[in-house]
Design a protein around this motif. Structure first.
Motif, PDB file in Angstrom:
ATOM      1  N   LEU A 109     -41.726 -28.156 -34.796  1.00 37.23           N
ATOM      2  CA  LEU A 109     -42.821 -28.751 -34.016  1.00 37.23           C
ATOM      3  C   LEU A 109     -43.314 -30.088 -34.566  1.00 37.23           C
ATOM      4  CD1 LEU A 109     -45.074 -25.817 -32.771  1.00 37.23           C
ATOM      5  CD2 LEU A 109     -43.681 -27.367 -31.429  1.00 37.23           C
ATOM      6  N   PRO A 110     -43.541 -30.218 -35.857  1.00 36.11           N
ATOM      7  CA  PRO A 110     -44.007 -31.521 -36.357  1.00 36.11           C
ATOM      8  C   PRO A 110     -42.987 -32.645 -36.161  1.00 36.11           C
ATOM      9  CG  PRO A 110     -44.459 -29.818 -37.962  1.00 36.11           C
ATOM     10  CD  PRO A 110     -43.598 -29.204 -36.910  1.00 36.11           C
ATOM     11  N   VAL A 111     -41.715 -32.309 -36.082  1.00 39.84           N
ATOM     12  CA  VAL A 111     -40.672 -33.324 -35.931  1.00 39.84           C
ATOM     13  C   VAL A 111     -40.657 -33.900 -34.520  1.00 39.84           C
ATOM     14  CG1 VAL A 111     -38.167 -33.683 -36.010  1.00 39.84           C
ATOM     15  CG2 VAL A 111     -39.274 -32.281 -37.742  1.00 39.84           C
ATOM     16  N   HIS A 112     -40.938 -33.088 -33.517  1.00 38.29           N
ATOM     17  CA  HIS A 112     -40.863 -33.505 -32.113  1.00 38.29           C
ATOM     18  C   HIS A 112     -42.262 -33.738 -31.553  1.00 38.29           C
ATOM     19  CE1 HIS A 112     -36.595 -32.797 -31.935  1.00 38.29           C
ATOM     20  NE2 HIS A 112     -36.778 -31.631 -32.522  1.00 38.29           N
ATOM     21  N   LYS A 113     -42.871 -34.850 -31.940  1.00 35.68           N
ATOM     22  CA  LYS A 113     -44.242 -35.148 -31.522  1.00 35.68           C
ATOM     23  C   LYS A 113     -44.339 -35.379 -30.012  1.00 35.68           C
ATOM     24  CE  LYS A 113     -45.799 -36.928 -35.918  1.00 35.68           C
ATOM     25  NZ  LYS A 113     -46.501 -35.763 -36.334  1.00 35.68           N
ATOM     26  N   GLY A 114     -43.298 -35.894 -29.376  1.00 34.89           N
ATOM     27  CA  GLY A 114     -43.323 -36.127 -27.935  1.00 34.89           C
ATOM     28  C   GLY A 114     -43.366 -34.842 -27.135  1.00 34.89           C
ATOM     29  N   LEU A 115     -43.009 -33.739 -27.767  1.00 31.88           N
ATOM     30  CA  LEU A 115     -42.966 -32.446 -27.097  1.00 31.88           C
ATOM     31  C   LEU A 115     -44.347 -32.011 -26.612  1.00 31.88           C
ATOM     32  CD1 LEU A 115     -40.958 -30.112 -26.495  1.00 31.88           C
ATOM     33  CD2 LEU A 115     -41.728 -29.074 -28.617  1.00 31.88           C
ATOM     34  N   TYR A 116     -45.368 -32.330 -27.379  1.00 29.23           N
ATOM     35  CA  TYR A 116     -46.732 -31.910 -27.038  1.00 29.23           C
ATOM     36  C   TYR A 116     -47.665 -33.095 -26.850  1.00 29.23           C
ATOM     37  CZ  TYR A 116     -46.861 -32.294 -32.140  1.00 29.23           C
ATOM     38  OH  TYR A 116     -46.733 -32.721 -33.432  1.00 29.23           O
ATOM     39  N   ALA A 117     -47.112 -34.251 -26.511  1.00 29.42           N
ATOM     40  CA  ALA A 117     -47.927 -35.463 -26.343  1.00 29.42           C
ATOM     41  C   ALA A 117     -48.870 -35.359 -25.144  1.00 29.42           C
ATOM     42  CB  ALA A 117     -47.021 -36.680 -26.186  1.00 29.42           C
ATOM     43  N   GLY A 118     -48.528 -34.582 -24.140  1.00 32.46           N
ATOM     44  CA  GLY A 118     -49.365 -34.459 -22.953  1.00 32.46           C
ATOM     45  C   GLY A 118     -50.523 -33.494 -23.114  1.00 32.46           C
ATOM     46  N   LEU A 119     -50.602 -32.807 -24.230  1.00 26.00           N
ATOM     47  CA  LEU A 119     -51.672 -31.833 -24.435  1.00 26.00           C
ATOM     48  C   LEU A 119     -52.950 -32.535 -24.887  1.00 26.00           C
ATOM     49  CD1 LEU A 119     -49.661 -29.075 -26.323  1.00 26.00           C
ATOM     50  CD2 LEU A 119     -50.272 -29.111 -23.917  1.00 26.00           C
ATOM     51  N   SER A 120     -54.043 -31.807 -24.833  1.00 21.74           N
ATOM     52  CA  SER A 120     -55.322 -32.372 -25.267  1.00 21.74           C
ATOM     53  C   SER A 120     -55.296 -32.619 -26.771  1.00 21.74           C
ATOM     54  CB  SER A 120     -56.471 -31.418 -24.916  1.00 21.74           C
ATOM     55  OG  SER A 120     -56.412 -30.265 -25.733  1.00 21.74           O
ATOM     56  N   GLU A 121     -56.228 -33.441 -27.248  1.00 23.00           N
ATOM     57  CA  GLU A 121     -56.282 -33.768 -28.678  1.00 23.00           C
ATOM     58  C   GLU A 121     -56.522 -32.518 -29.526  1.00 23.00           C
ATOM     59  OE1 GLU A 121     -58.832 -36.953 -29.850  1.00 23.00           O
ATOM     60  OE2 GLU A 121     -58.257 -38.188 -28.132  1.00 23.00           O
ATOM     61  N   ASN A 122     -57.329 -31.598 -29.021  1.00 23.17           N
ATOM     62  CA  ASN A 122     -57.606 -30.372 -29.778  1.00 23.17           C
ATOM     63  C   ASN A 122     -56.344 -29.542 -29.948  1.00 23.17           C
ATOM     64  OD1 ASN A 122     -60.303 -31.017 -30.046  1.00 23.17           O
ATOM     65  ND2 ASN A 122     -60.917 -29.864 -28.237  1.00 23.17           N
ATOM     66  N   LEU A 123     -55.573 -29.374 -28.868  1.00 25.77           N
ATOM     67  CA  LEU A 123     -54.333 -28.612 -28.973  1.00 25.77           C
ATOM     68  C   LEU A 123     -53.307 -29.337 -29.836  1.00 25.77           C
ATOM     69  CD1 LEU A 123     -53.865 -27.130 -25.393  1.00 25.77           C
ATOM     70  CD2 LEU A 123     -54.375 -25.921 -27.506  1.00 25.77           C
ATOM     71  N   GLN A 124     -53.263 -30.658 -29.752  1.00 23.26           N
ATOM     72  CA  GLN A 124     -52.345 -31.413 -30.598  1.00 23.26           C
ATOM     73  C   GLN A 124     -52.685 -31.222 -32.076  1.00 23.26           C
ATOM     74  OE1 GLN A 124     -51.938 -35.532 -29.570  1.00 23.26           O
ATOM     75  NE2 GLN A 124     -51.314 -35.095 -27.458  1.00 23.26           N
ATOM     76  N   ALA A 125     -53.970 -31.178 -32.401  1.00 24.68           N
ATOM     77  CA  ALA A 125     -54.385 -30.970 -33.791  1.00 24.68           C
ATOM     78  C   ALA A 125     -53.946 -29.601 -34.296  1.00 24.68           C
ATOM     79  CB  ALA A 125     -55.897 -31.124 -33.914  1.00 24.68           C
ATOM     80  N   ILE A 126     -53.959 -28.618 -33.417  1.00 24.87           N
ATOM     81  CA  ILE A 126     -53.543 -27.267 -33.803  1.00 24.87           C
ATOM     82  C   ILE A 126     -52.028 -27.197 -33.967  1.00 24.87           C
ATOM     83  CG2 ILE A 126     -53.363 -24.894 -32.959  1.00 24.87           C
ATOM     84  CD1 ILE A 126     -56.123 -25.294 -31.681  1.00 24.87           C
ATOM     85  N   ILE A 127     -51.298 -27.865 -33.099  1.00 22.69           N
ATOM     86  CA  ILE A 127     -49.843 -27.752 -33.082  1.00 22.69           C
ATOM     87  C   ILE A 127     -49.160 -28.677 -34.081  1.00 22.69           C
ATOM     88  CG2 ILE A 127     -47.823 -28.169 -31.617  1.00 22.69           C
ATOM     89  CD1 ILE A 127     -49.416 -27.104 -29.289  1.00 22.69           C
ATOM     90  N   GLU A 128     -49.763 -29.811 -34.408  1.00 20.09           N
ATOM     91  CA  GLU A 128     -49.043 -30.835 -35.152  1.00 20.09           C
ATOM     92  C   GLU A 128     -48.569 -30.413 -36.534  1.00 20.09           C
ATOM     93  OE1 GLU A 128     -51.303 -34.387 -35.625  1.00 20.09           O
ATOM     94  OE2 GLU A 128     -52.915 -33.404 -36.682  1.00 20.09           O
ATOM     95  N   SER A 129     -49.243 -29.491 -37.197  1.00 21.87           N
ATOM     96  CA  SER A 129     -48.767 -29.066 -38.513  1.00 21.87           C
ATOM     97  C   SER A 129     -47.663 -28.026 -38.402  1.00 21.87           C
ATOM     98  CB  SER A 129     -49.912 -28.513 -39.352  1.00 21.87           C
ATOM     99  OG  SER A 129     -50.252 -27.223 -38.915  1.00 21.87           O
ATOM    100  N   GLY A 130     -47.654 -27.261 -37.333  1.00 19.91           N
ATOM    101  CA  GLY A 130     -46.650 -26.227 -37.156  1.00 19.91           C
ATOM    102  C   GLY A 130     -47.020 -24.903 -37.782  1.00 19.91           C
ATOM    103  N   LEU A 131     -48.002 -24.888 -38.671  1.00 16.74           N
ATOM    104  CA  LEU A 131     -48.349 -23.649 -39.362  1.00 16.74           C
ATOM    105  C   LEU A 131     -49.011 -22.626 -38.443  1.00 16.74           C
ATOM    106  CD1 LEU A 131     -49.624 -25.069 -42.754  1.00 16.74           C
ATOM    107  CD2 LEU A 131     -47.432 -24.002 -42.258  1.00 16.74           C
ATOM    108  N   ILE A 132     -49.953 -23.081 -37.658  1.00 15.74           N
ATOM    109  CA  ILE A 132     -50.651 -22.151 -36.767  1.00 15.74           C
ATOM    110  C   ILE A 132     -49.706 -21.593 -35.696  1.00 15.74           C
ATOM    111  CG2 ILE A 132     -52.515 -21.932 -35.072  1.00 15.74           C
ATOM    112  CD1 ILE A 132     -54.108 -23.907 -36.822  1.00 15.74           C
ATOM    113  N   PRO A 133     -48.915 -22.440 -35.017  1.00 19.38           N
ATOM    114  CA  PRO A 133     -47.964 -21.865 -34.059  1.00 19.38           C
ATOM    115  C   PRO A 133     -46.962 -20.920 -34.718  1.00 19.38           C
ATOM    116  CG  PRO A 133     -48.179 -24.210 -33.678  1.00 19.38           C
ATOM    117  CD  PRO A 133     -48.923 -23.900 -34.943  1.00 19.38           C
ATOM    118  N   ALA A 134     -46.529 -21.232 -35.933  1.00 19.62           N
ATOM    119  CA  ALA A 134     -45.584 -20.355 -36.624  1.00 19.62           C
ATOM    120  C   ALA A 134     -46.229 -19.015 -36.953  1.00 19.62           C
ATOM    121  CB  ALA A 134     -45.071 -21.027 -37.892  1.00 19.62           C
ATOM    122  N   ALA A 135     -47.468 -19.036 -37.425  1.00 20.01           N
ATOM    123  CA  ALA A 135     -48.163 -17.783 -37.738  1.00 20.01           C
ATOM    124  C   ALA A 135     -48.356 -16.942 -36.486  1.00 20.01           C
ATOM    125  CB  ALA A 135     -49.509 -18.083 -38.393  1.00 20.01           C
TER     126      ALA A 135
END
Length: 171
Positions: A109-135
């Protein structure tokens, strides 16, 4: 999980989250010290460093190379502790899926930033590290993938067979 829940309650009550850090695992593995007195002494030292600017200046004068080396060793110990925990896992297909997919999500997830570029800033903050989605992925896979109940049944059957064998030998 408990850290996350306590952080949620802290946010609800407009307080700072009380969390533990994985660095603590690395320090314990590195030093072998697990005394609460050492932690209390460290807390007193940090409070003094915050209250006495000269002491804080001495701490900030530590070269970044020294801190970087210490951090590198500490995170290597965290990784080693994780590998040690995984060494005790039965690597069947189910467990390999539960380990592999979240690991791919955490790295991918952190490698493919364009994958979630259309999401809100809050969701991007949650997804950008990859830890929360992985957990979340690991939790969902653990709950959804079949085999956990059958594995528990196998343990019960083995225990029952051992008990029957012991009864037969005693009779």
């Amino acid at each position: 999980m408990a850290d996350g829940i306590s952080s949620i309650f802290a946010a609800v009550f407009n307080a700072f989250p009380q969390i533990s850090f994985s660095q603590n695992v690395g320090m314990v593995a590195l030093t072998g010290v697990v005394s609460r007195y050492v932690v209390a002494i460290g807390g007193v030292f940090l409070a003094l460093a915050g209250l006495l600017p000269k002491l804080g200046a001495v701490i900030t004068s530590i070269p970044s190379g020294v801190l970087g080396g210490a951090v590198l060793i500490m995170f290597a110990m965290i990784g080693s502790a994780g590998v040690q925990m995984l060494s005790q896992v039965n690597f069947n297909k189910r467990n390999m899926m539960i380990i592999g997919v979240p690991l791919a999500v955490a790295v991918g997830l952190p490698v493919h930033k364009g994958l979630y570029a259309g999401l809100s800033e809050n969701l991007q903050a949650i997804i950008e590290s990859g830890l929360i989605p992985a957990a979340l992925c690991a939790i969902v896979l653990n709950l959804v993938l079949p085999g956990r109940d059958s594995m528990a049944g196998e343990v019960e059957e083995e225990g029952g067979e051992a008990l029957d064998t012991a009864r037969t030998a005693g009779a």
